[in-house]
Design a protein around this motif. Structure first.
Motif, PDB file in Angstrom:
ATOM      1  N   SER A   1     -22.471 140.678  43.833  1.00 54.41           N
ATOM      2  CA  SER A   1     -23.760 141.177  43.361  1.00 54.41           C
ATOM      3  C   SER A   1     -24.620 141.436  44.591  1.00 54.41           C
ATOM      4  O   SER A   1     -24.189 141.288  45.718  1.00 54.41           O
ATOM      5  CB  SER A   1     -24.427 140.145  42.445  1.00 54.41           C
ATOM      6  OG  SER A   1     -24.932 139.077  43.226  1.00 54.41           O
ATOM      7  N   SER A   2     -25.871 141.779  44.367  1.00 54.04           N
ATOM      8  CA  SER A   2     -26.759 142.048  45.492  1.00 54.04           C
ATOM      9  C   SER A   2     -27.210 140.775  46.191  1.00 54.04           C
ATOM     10  O   SER A   2     -27.798 140.823  47.260  1.00 54.04           O
ATOM     11  CB  SER A   2     -27.991 142.824  44.994  1.00 54.04           C
ATOM     12  OG  SER A   2     -28.677 142.054  44.016  1.00 54.04           O
ATOM     13  N   GLN A   3     -26.975 139.605  45.561  1.00 52.58           N
ATOM     14  CA  GLN A   3     -27.402 138.341  46.138  1.00 52.58           C
ATOM     15  C   GLN A   3     -26.277 137.745  46.979  1.00 52.58           C
ATOM     16  O   GLN A   3     -25.129 137.737  46.564  1.00 52.58           O
ATOM     17  CB  GLN A   3     -27.794 137.354  45.029  1.00 52.58           C
ATOM     18  CG  GLN A   3     -28.960 137.821  44.183  1.00 52.58           C
ATOM     19  CD  GLN A   3     -30.226 137.944  45.008  1.00 52.58           C
ATOM     20  OE1 GLN A   3     -30.506 137.108  45.846  1.00 52.58           O
ATOM     21  NE2 GLN A   3     -30.978 139.002  44.773  1.00 52.58           N
ATOM     22  N   PRO A   4     -26.590 137.191  48.178  1.00 56.14           N
ATOM     23  CA  PRO A   4     -25.582 136.540  48.982  1.00 56.14           C
ATOM     24  C   PRO A   4     -24.994 135.355  48.231  1.00 56.14           C
ATOM     25  O   PRO A   4     -25.676 134.674  47.468  1.00 56.14           O
ATOM     26  CB  PRO A   4     -26.366 136.057  50.227  1.00 56.14           C
ATOM     27  CG  PRO A   4     -27.634 136.839  50.222  1.00 56.14           C
ATOM     28  CD  PRO A   4     -27.915 137.166  48.806  1.00 56.14           C
ATOM     29  N   ASN A   5     -23.711 135.107  48.489  1.00 50.04           N
ATOM     30  CA  ASN A   5     -23.017 133.969  47.890  1.00 50.04           C
ATOM     31  C   ASN A   5     -23.037 133.997  46.363  1.00 50.04           C
ATOM     32  O   ASN A   5     -23.010 132.975  45.710  1.00 50.04           O
ATOM     33  CB  ASN A   5     -23.621 132.636  48.349  1.00 50.04           C
ATOM     34  CG  ASN A   5     -23.000 132.181  49.647  1.00 50.04           C
ATOM     35  OD1 ASN A   5     -22.058 132.792  50.116  1.00 50.04           O
ATOM     36  ND2 ASN A   5     -23.540 131.127  50.213  1.00 50.04           N
ATOM     37  N   SER A   6     -23.125 135.185  45.779  1.00 53.50           N
ATOM     38  CA  SER A   6     -23.172 135.271  44.326  1.00 53.50           C
ATOM     39  C   SER A   6     -22.138 136.262  43.829  1.00 53.50           C
ATOM     40  O   SER A   6     -21.984 137.336  44.382  1.00 53.50           O
ATOM     41  CB  SER A   6     -24.564 135.702  43.875  1.00 53.50           C
ATOM     42  OG  SER A   6     -24.619 135.756  42.475  1.00 53.50           O
ATOM     43  N   PHE A   7     -21.411 135.901  42.770  1.00 57.72           N
ATOM     44  CA  PHE A   7     -20.399 136.760  42.191  1.00 57.72           C
ATOM     45  C   PHE A   7     -20.762 137.085  40.753  1.00 57.72           C
ATOM     46  O   PHE A   7     -21.452 136.319  40.083  1.00 57.72           O
ATOM     47  CB  PHE A   7     -19.040 136.059  42.175  1.00 57.72           C
ATOM     48  CG  PHE A   7     -18.404 135.908  43.528  1.00 57.72           C
ATOM     49  CD1 PHE A   7     -17.487 136.831  43.979  1.00 57.72           C
ATOM     50  CD2 PHE A   7     -18.708 134.830  44.325  1.00 57.72           C
ATOM     51  CE1 PHE A   7     -16.885 136.686  45.205  1.00 57.72           C
ATOM     52  CE2 PHE A   7     -18.108 134.674  45.554  1.00 57.72           C
ATOM     53  CZ  PHE A   7     -17.195 135.602  46.001  1.00 57.72           C
TER      54      PHE A   7
ATOM     55  N   ALA B   1     -19.950 131.879  41.736  1.00 60.10           N
ATOM     56  CA  ALA B   1     -20.150 132.667  40.522  1.00 60.10           C
ATOM     57  C   ALA B   1     -21.604 132.665  40.060  1.00 60.10           C
ATOM     58  O   ALA B   1     -21.955 133.313  39.082  1.00 60.10           O
ATOM     59  CB  ALA B   1     -19.261 132.131  39.397  1.00 60.10           C
ATOM     60  N   GLY B   2     -22.459 131.894  40.768  1.00 63.42           N
ATOM     61  CA  GLY B   2     -23.870 131.888  40.431  1.00 63.42           C
ATOM     62  C   GLY B   2     -24.322 130.722  39.593  1.00 63.42           C
ATOM     63  O   GLY B   2     -25.485 130.659  39.185  1.00 63.42           O
ATOM     64  N   PHE B   3     -23.415 129.767  39.303  1.00 63.63           N
ATOM     65  CA  PHE B   3     -23.786 128.599  38.511  1.00 63.63           C
ATOM     66  C   PHE B   3     -24.309 127.476  39.412  1.00 63.63           C
ATOM     67  O   PHE B   3     -24.051 127.448  40.615  1.00 63.63           O
ATOM     68  CB  PHE B   3     -22.573 128.082  37.722  1.00 63.63           C
ATOM     69  CG  PHE B   3     -22.079 129.030  36.676  1.00 63.63           C
ATOM     70  CD1 PHE B   3     -22.728 129.134  35.450  1.00 63.63           C
ATOM     71  CD2 PHE B   3     -20.970 129.829  36.903  1.00 63.63           C
ATOM     72  CE1 PHE B   3     -22.271 130.007  34.474  1.00 63.63           C
ATOM     73  CE2 PHE B   3     -20.509 130.709  35.938  1.00 63.63           C
ATOM     74  CZ  PHE B   3     -21.155 130.803  34.725  1.00 63.63           C
ATOM     75  N   ASN B   4     -25.022 126.526  38.811  1.00 67.98           N
ATOM     76  CA  ASN B   4     -25.429 125.309  39.512  1.00 67.98           C
ATOM     77  C   ASN B   4     -24.232 124.376  39.596  1.00 67.98           C
ATOM     78  O   ASN B   4     -23.885 123.713  38.609  1.00 67.98           O
ATOM     79  CB  ASN B   4     -26.578 124.620  38.756  1.00 67.98           C
ATOM     80  CG  ASN B   4     -27.835 125.450  38.731  1.00 67.98           C
ATOM     81  OD1 ASN B   4     -28.277 125.970  39.750  1.00 67.98           O
ATOM     82  ND2 ASN B   4     -28.429 125.598  37.554  1.00 67.98           N
ATOM     83  N   ALA B   5     -23.599 124.321  40.751  1.00 70.87           N
ATOM     84  CA  ALA B   5     -22.399 123.500  40.932  1.00 70.87           C
ATOM     85  C   ALA B   5     -22.778 122.186  41.597  1.00 70.87           C
ATOM     86  O   ALA B   5     -23.559 122.161  42.552  1.00 70.87           O
ATOM     87  CB  ALA B   5     -21.374 124.246  41.785  1.00 70.87           C
ATOM     88  N   VAL B   6     -22.212 121.086  41.086  1.00 75.89           N
ATOM     89  CA  VAL B   6     -22.545 119.766  41.623  1.00 75.89           C
ATOM     90  C   VAL B   6     -21.297 118.918  41.785  1.00 75.89           C
ATOM     91  O   VAL B   6     -20.293 119.122  41.102  1.00 75.89           O
ATOM     92  CB  VAL B   6     -23.570 119.018  40.731  1.00 75.89           C
ATOM     93  CG1 VAL B   6     -24.879 119.755  40.675  1.00 75.89           C
ATOM     94  CG2 VAL B   6     -23.024 118.793  39.327  1.00 75.89           C
TER      95      VAL B   6
END
Length: 442
Positions: free
Chosen positions: A17-23, A393-398
């Motif tokens: 996507s247009s955002q870094p580190n985002s799929f 993928a753009g989720f909040n990963a923990v």
């Protein structure tokens, strides 16, 4: 030496996507196929060690021998034992734990943040489940929340709470028996208090007050607490307690304060989730769920055998997977944004469930993947590729991260392996991923 490989342009996994580190995923079938990308921050030594441990644990007889040897080493501490423990501390301990102190947690949290991953943090000390220890356990948990906020800041998002460290296990079991005496207890919310004796009510109120004190600090520092799951002869009582606390602390338009854990390998768990969801809608509070498969397989079977009753666990893994994914699909649309009815933690080491999550989100227009009511969680050192993929993928990963004294953490690690050997040894997918990436990294 660290891996530094580039993403394959021929992959059908995703597009940037247009955002870094985002799929944004076009397909979920190849979620973890890009192993070089997903393991790019992992050292070769760690890759080799993880692969070796998973290979050993894939053989139950060898896993049992390893656990027995390490348990004996802790107890006897001969010269050979000390060597074994020293090697374990040097090579295995760092794979699954942050280290000895909060500063170690901070260093690990900073490293994980480079992949967009935050932490669930807990101290390794086994809390004493005795009445005289409850007040101490409460103060320790409050101090942990305050220290976590001070040292880790926004990188810490949750702190676990073990209910039996603040409650009488016997009282929880008594309450569960009362609840389960109603044949429709999985579909109907049952209040057991009317059938408790006066001294039980006093004990219940005392323990709830301790939990409320923890909730107040959690709300103050904006770090929600997660009720740990318990065995089936105590869990219905914990459901009752957690729902009553949610009614008090979880506002629809705010970050939730308390989450309850639902183990989907227990028979009827889907009905329990739907029951509590309906209650949250009717009473207008945020329903906060940590969704897991379950971690007491061995002890649940032993419990059923000792009581000569049918096991509370679903007969097959397929049924557990189906129950998990069914509820996952139901809750995802309700955790769409900050003001949603549900706050959901998808706590799983199962690739298919992450694919189910992504597949469902793709169907929903304008779904906010990174809203504060949706998180994806794994234990540190386990299925790391899923965590990185979820973050990308753009989720909040923990990651659940423990810290503390090595000899305190080791028994915890051994019990986790015993309770869920399939998580480590049975993780054929993870071994396959490591096997693919190792040749290119050496």
């Amino acid at each position: 030496m660290f891996l530094r490989h580039h993403f394959s342009s021929s992959s059908i996994l995703c597009r940037f996507s247009s955002q870094p580190n985002s799929f944004r995923f076009n397909s979920t079938k190849s979620l973890t196929n890009e192993t070089n990308l997903l393991f790019k921050s992992t050292s070769n030594l760690k890759l080799l060690t993880q692969f070796s441990i998973l290979s050993v644990c894939s053989k139950p007889w060898l896993s049992r021998q390893l656990r027995q040897r390490l348990t004996e080493a802790i107890q006897k501490k001969t010269i050979i034992d000390k060597i074994v423990l020293s090697l374990t501390k040097k090579y295995i301990f760092p794979l699954y734990c942050a280290g000895d102190s909060f500063n170690d947690c901070k260093a690990l949290a900073q490293k994980l943040s480079s992949d967009g991953i935050k932490v669930i943090v807990d101290h390794s000390t086994e809390e004493k489940e005795t009445e005289e220890s409850w007040e101490t356990n409460k103060r320790n948990k409050q101090a942990l929340l305050l220290k976590a906020k001070e040292v880790l800041g926004d990188s810490v998002v949750f702190v676990p709470v073990k209910v039996t460290a603040l409650f009488s296990p016997n009282l929880l079991e008594k309450m569960t028996k009362i609840i389960q005496s109603n044949n429709n207890w999985r579909q109907t919310f049952v209040d057991p208090t009317s059938q408790l004796q006066e001294n039980d009510i006093l004990l219940l109120n005392r323990s709830i007050a301790l939990l409320e004190d923890i909730c107040l600090i959690a709300k103050e520092v904006k770090i929600p607490i997660l009720f740990d799951a318990e065995q089936s002869h105590r869990q219905p009582a914990i459901d009752f307690i957690s729902i009553n606390l949610m009614k008090k602390f979880n506002r629809i338009n705010e970050k939730p304060v308390i989450y309850n854990t639902y183990q989907m390998y227990l028979k009827g768990s889907d009905e329990r989730v739907e029951r509590d969801l309906d209650l949250s809608i009717s009473l207008n509070f945020k329903f906060a769920v940590k969704l897991v498969r379950g971690a007491y397989i061995s002890s649940e079977h032993k419990l059923a055998k000792s009581k000569n009753i049918e096991s509370s666990i679903l007969p097959t893994k397929h049924e557990t997977d189906s129950a998990y994914n069914k509820i996952l699909k139901k809750l995802i649309p309700l955790s769409n944004d900050t003001n949603s009815q549900v706050a959901l933690i998808v706590a799983t080491h199962n690739r298919e469930s992450i694919e189910t999550l992504i597949g469902k989100v793709i169907e929903l227009p304008n779904f906010q993947r990174n809203n504060e009511n949706l998180h994806v969680a794994q234990i540190y050192g386990m299925r790391d590729s899923l965590t990185v993929a979820s973050s990308l993928a753009g989720f909040n990963a923990v990651k659940l991260v423990l810290f503390g004294d090595f000899e305190e953490i080791l028994p915890w690690m051994l019990r986790r392996i015993e309770e869920n050997e399939d998580l480590l040894g049975g993780s054929a997918q993870e071994r396959s991923e490591l096997q693919r990436v190792l040749p290119s990294s050496l």
